[in-house]
Design an enzyme around this catalytic site. Structure first.
Site, mmCIF file in Angstrom:
data_model
loop_
_atom_site.group_PDB
_atom_site.id
_atom_site.type_symbol
_atom_site.label_atom_id
_atom_site.label_comp_id
_atom_site.label_asym_id
_atom_site.label_seq_id
_atom_site.Cartn_x
_atom_site.Cartn_y
_atom_site.Cartn_z
ATOM 1 N N ALA A 72 0.787 -1.122 -0.144
ATOM 2 C CA ALA A 72 0.043 -0.199 -0.004
ATOM 3 C C ALA A 72 0.926 1.186 0.007
ATOM 4 O O ALA A 72 0.563 2.327 -0.707
ATOM 5 C CB ALA A 72 -1.017 -0.038 1.050
ATOM 6 N N ALA A 87 2.212 1.789 -3.534
ATOM 7 C CA ALA A 87 1.066 2.115 -4.458
ATOM 8 C C ALA A 87 0.776 3.654 -4.266
ATOM 9 O O ALA A 87 0.702 4.347 -5.383
ATOM 10 C CB ALA A 87 -0.154 0.982 -4.173
ATOM 11 N N GLU A 88 0.849 3.917 -2.735
ATOM 12 C CA GLU A 88 0.276 5.521 -2.659
ATOM 13 C C GLU A 88 1.316 6.324 -3.062
ATOM 14 O O GLU A 88 1.313 7.432 -3.749
ATOM 15 C CB GLU A 88 0.082 5.548 -1.162
ATOM 16 N N THR A 89 2.733 5.813 -2.943
ATOM 17 C CA THR A 89 3.831 6.636 -3.242
ATOM 18 C C THR A 89 3.931 7.107 -5.000
ATOM 19 O O THR A 89 4.192 7.745 -5.275
ATOM 20 C CB THR A 89 5.352 6.109 -2.871
ATOM 21 N N SER A 127 0.596 8.857 -5.715
ATOM 22 C CA SER A 127 0.877 10.388 -5.534
ATOM 23 C C SER A 127 1.983 11.041 -6.393
ATOM 24 O O SER A 127 1.571 12.298 -6.557
ATOM 25 C CB SER A 127 1.065 10.394 -4.064
#
Length: 140
Positions: A57, A60-62, A65
């Site tokens: 997660a 993925a968010e890195t 974003s």
């Protein structure tokens, strides 16, 4: 994080310790069409020896974003508002690589799909991230 970013998003946050740095995330490609990064499994495992779902997660968010920032920064500042991850299989060693691609880019939000694979090219996780594009940065 190393990055070839035409709009140098990392320059503004270089003085703040980043979670991505602690997890060993490396950005490999950063364009408006896709952001590619990788992360070692070692150091990011859960107690049973497999890649922690939370680590997937974070990767993925890195990546998602960063992709959103490629479209809106510096006029606007993206913040994640929804992340969903489906974990397909375990990774126990080596590196996992994530590829983020835009699904939707609008004025106020963007959504990307992030596919994370192991070194054999097998899909480990599929994630979707929606970012809100703020007019001002949150205070640190």
């Amino acid at each position: 994080m190393s990055a070839d970013v035409s709009t140098d998003v990392s320059a503004d946050v270089s003085t703040v310790e980043q979670l991505a740095d602690r997890m060993g995330i490396e950005l490999l490609t950063t364009t408006r069409e896709e952001v590619v990064g990788r992360m070692p499994v070692a150091g990011n495992r859960q107690p049973f020896g497999v890649l922690h779902g939370g680590a997937s997660a974070v990767l993925a968010e890195t990546l998602g974003s960063t992709l959103a920032a490629m479209h809106v920064y510096p006029e606007r500042f993206p913040v994640g508002i929804e992340l969903s991850c489906t974990h397909h299989r375990s990774a126990t060693a080596g590196w996992v690589t994530g590829v983020a691609r835009p699904i939707h880019v609008g004025r106020s939000t963007s959504t990307s799909e992030i596919v994370i694979s192991d070194e054999q090219g097998r899909r480990v996780c599929t994630a979707r991230l929606t970012c809100l594009h703020r007019d001002s940065r949150p205070r640190v």
